[in-house]
Design an enzyme around this catalytic site. Sequence first.
Site, mmCIF file in Angstrom:
data_model
loop_
_atom_site.group_PDB
_atom_site.id
_atom_site.type_symbol
_atom_site.label_atom_id
_atom_site.label_comp_id
_atom_site.label_asym_id
_atom_site.label_seq_id
_atom_site.Cartn_x
_atom_site.Cartn_y
_atom_site.Cartn_z
ATOM 1 N N ARG A 269 1.437 2.075 3.766
ATOM 2 C CA ARG A 269 0.858 3.396 3.516
ATOM 3 C C ARG A 269 -0.621 3.212 3.185
ATOM 4 O O ARG A 269 -0.958 2.762 2.103
ATOM 5 C CB ARG A 269 1.606 4.017 2.316
ATOM 6 C CG ARG A 269 1.334 5.469 2.054
ATOM 7 C CD ARG A 269 1.792 5.843 0.647
ATOM 8 N NE ARG A 269 0.826 5.440 -0.340
ATOM 9 C CZ ARG A 269 1.113 5.200 -1.630
ATOM 10 N NH1 ARG A 269 2.348 5.294 -2.071
ATOM 11 N NH2 ARG A 269 0.156 4.840 -2.467
ATOM 12 N N HIS A 273 -0.295 8.266 -2.061
ATOM 13 C CA HIS A 273 1.094 8.698 -1.853
ATOM 14 C C HIS A 273 1.136 10.128 -1.301
ATOM 15 O O HIS A 273 1.767 10.414 -0.290
ATOM 16 C CB HIS A 273 1.871 8.608 -3.177
ATOM 17 C CG HIS A 273 3.196 9.290 -3.132
ATOM 18 N ND1 HIS A 273 4.242 8.817 -2.374
ATOM 19 C CD2 HIS A 273 3.644 10.430 -3.712
ATOM 20 C CE1 HIS A 273 5.276 9.638 -2.505
ATOM 21 N NE2 HIS A 273 4.932 10.611 -3.304
ATOM 22 N N TYR A 282 -3.869 2.047 -8.945
ATOM 23 C CA TYR A 282 -2.828 1.027 -9.104
ATOM 24 C C TYR A 282 -2.760 0.016 -7.952
ATOM 25 O O TYR A 282 -2.072 -0.982 -8.044
ATOM 26 C CB TYR A 282 -1.438 1.687 -9.264
ATOM 27 C CG TYR A 282 -1.082 2.662 -8.159
ATOM 28 C CD1 TYR A 282 -0.589 2.209 -6.938
ATOM 29 C CD2 TYR A 282 -1.235 4.041 -8.325
ATOM 30 C CE1 TYR A 282 -0.268 3.095 -5.925
ATOM 31 C CE2 TYR A 282 -0.918 4.937 -7.307
ATOM 32 C CZ TYR A 282 -0.427 4.461 -6.122
ATOM 33 O OH TYR A 282 -0.103 5.332 -5.104
HETATM 34 C C1 LIG Z 1 15.479 12.382 -5.895
HETATM 35 C C2 LIG Z 1 13.997 12.317 -6.081
HETATM 36 N N1 LIG Z 1 13.488 11.567 -7.096
HETATM 37 C C3 LIG Z 1 12.147 11.490 -7.265
HETATM 38 C C4 LIG Z 1 11.299 12.177 -6.423
HETATM 39 C C5 LIG Z 1 9.779 12.070 -6.592
HETATM 40 N N2 LIG Z 1 9.285 11.223 -5.520
HETATM 41 C C6 LIG Z 1 8.747 11.764 -4.406
HETATM 42 S S1 LIG Z 1 8.329 10.601 -3.279
HETATM 43 C C7 LIG Z 1 8.830 9.351 -4.297
HETATM 44 C C8 LIG Z 1 8.701 7.911 -3.855
HETATM 45 C C9 LIG Z 1 9.391 7.661 -2.572
HETATM 46 O O1 LIG Z 1 9.104 6.349 -2.151
HETATM 47 P P1 LIG Z 1 9.640 5.826 -0.774
HETATM 48 O O2 LIG Z 1 11.095 6.121 -0.646
HETATM 49 O O3 LIG Z 1 9.235 4.421 -0.649
HETATM 50 O O4 LIG Z 1 8.903 6.750 0.309
HETATM 51 P P2 LIG Z 1 7.330 6.864 0.597
HETATM 52 O O5 LIG Z 1 6.835 7.981 -0.287
HETATM 53 O O6 LIG Z 1 6.700 5.555 0.251
HETATM 54 O O7 LIG Z 1 7.218 7.207 2.032
HETATM 55 C C10 LIG Z 1 9.331 9.845 -5.485
HETATM 56 C C11 LIG Z 1 9.851 9.012 -6.574
HETATM 57 C C12 LIG Z 1 11.872 12.958 -5.405
HETATM 58 N N3 LIG Z 1 11.134 13.644 -4.534
HETATM 59 N N4 LIG Z 1 13.223 12.990 -5.247
#
Ligand SMILES: Cc1ncc(C[n+]2csc(CCOP(=O)(O)OP(=O)(O)O)c2C)c(N)n1
Length: 370
Positions: A269, A273, A282
Amino acid sequence: MPKSRNIKKNGLGKPVASFEVRRLEILSPQGKVLGKLPKLSNDQIKQIYESMVLARIFDGIALKLQREGRMLTYASIHGQEAQVVVALAMQKDDWLFPSFREDGVQIARGMPLDLLYQYWMGDERGQKIPEDLNNFTISIPVGSQIPHAVGAAYAMKIKKQNDKKTPASVVFFGDGATSEGDFHEGMNFAGALKVPCVFICQNNKWAISMPVSKQTASQTIAQKAIAYGLEGVQVDGNDVFAVYEAAKYALEKARSGSGPTFIEMDTYRMSDHTTSDDASKYRPKTELENWKKRDPITRMQKFMLSKGLWSAVYEKQLLERLNKKVADAVAKAEIAGQPLVADMFDYTYAELPESLKEQKEWIDNNENKK
Ligand SMILES: Cc1ncc(C[n+]2csc(CCOP(=O)(O)OP(=O)(O)O)c2C)c(N)n1
Ligand SMILES: [Mg+2]
């Protein structure tokens, strides 16, 4: 006291099963061919490149719109554009289950750009997917789309008639999602029921500010498939040819009844985020610099140049065409107007509960007349 902290070296037990995790790379970051190229015509190669460029322009404009206050929180796909090639490996009747970081593959499957912009502008009507497009809606709760995809694949398996092939589900999620219960339950069902589902994890190394090294003790994400009896493969996720080859293999296998496959895309990425985040707080700067050298678009450009498929004139004309397409989509999304307040009643319930009828009546008599 054990001689070693290793079961094998300590002479405990005998092997009952052994596994390996394979990695597929076809196009190096320098655009050199490392392995056997998939069978693709020059037109298809250009189509893949143009889809990636369109995804990057779509993304860049979304970020600008958000900064100008014309869009709500947006999750950038910068650096993860190789995802588009999965659309080419899929057939029209297969189903795509995206998370929030798959605008590229959605667009490559035919999702209108203006609808996606409308969605990111906060208007749920942007998720009214065209009837003839087998894309599911964007899933914001991390990992929740995985059981949906497995359930749909199971339904397709049950509905299969005679010797006909079934359509398959393709579900995308991130590295962080592989720590969620939904992931493990979905994978378990998929393996046990042998459903036509392809799991694609975009391991972009971060789950917001959580690096993958702290997310899991697993050496690779691909090996998580093994516990559920699935084949798992890691691919260079910035190499469209490797992603295509793995997706094509997995989809043909799924459609012909040989069960699910798990693909880990090793990608990065390059953005924050979301627009609510600041990754510079970070993330080591050197990490980003190193990944810039692995950019999926520039490596494809180098490859195409070596094949006589890319030139500065082609690029200029392409950018003109795609920039116009994106500008038209923004204009269309911005004139869509506000949705009706009553929509939340109309689209949440098939039959409105008594307790809400009164509220809906008030809305109909007041709000919608404004
Ligand atoms: C069930 C849930 N917990 C927490 C969140 C908050 N949240 C949004 S994106 C994210 C991280 C996701 O990381 P990853 O699965 O690696 O996907 P990326 O964003 O890196 O594409 C979090 C914790 C959420 N949307 N849904
Ligand atoms: Mg991630």
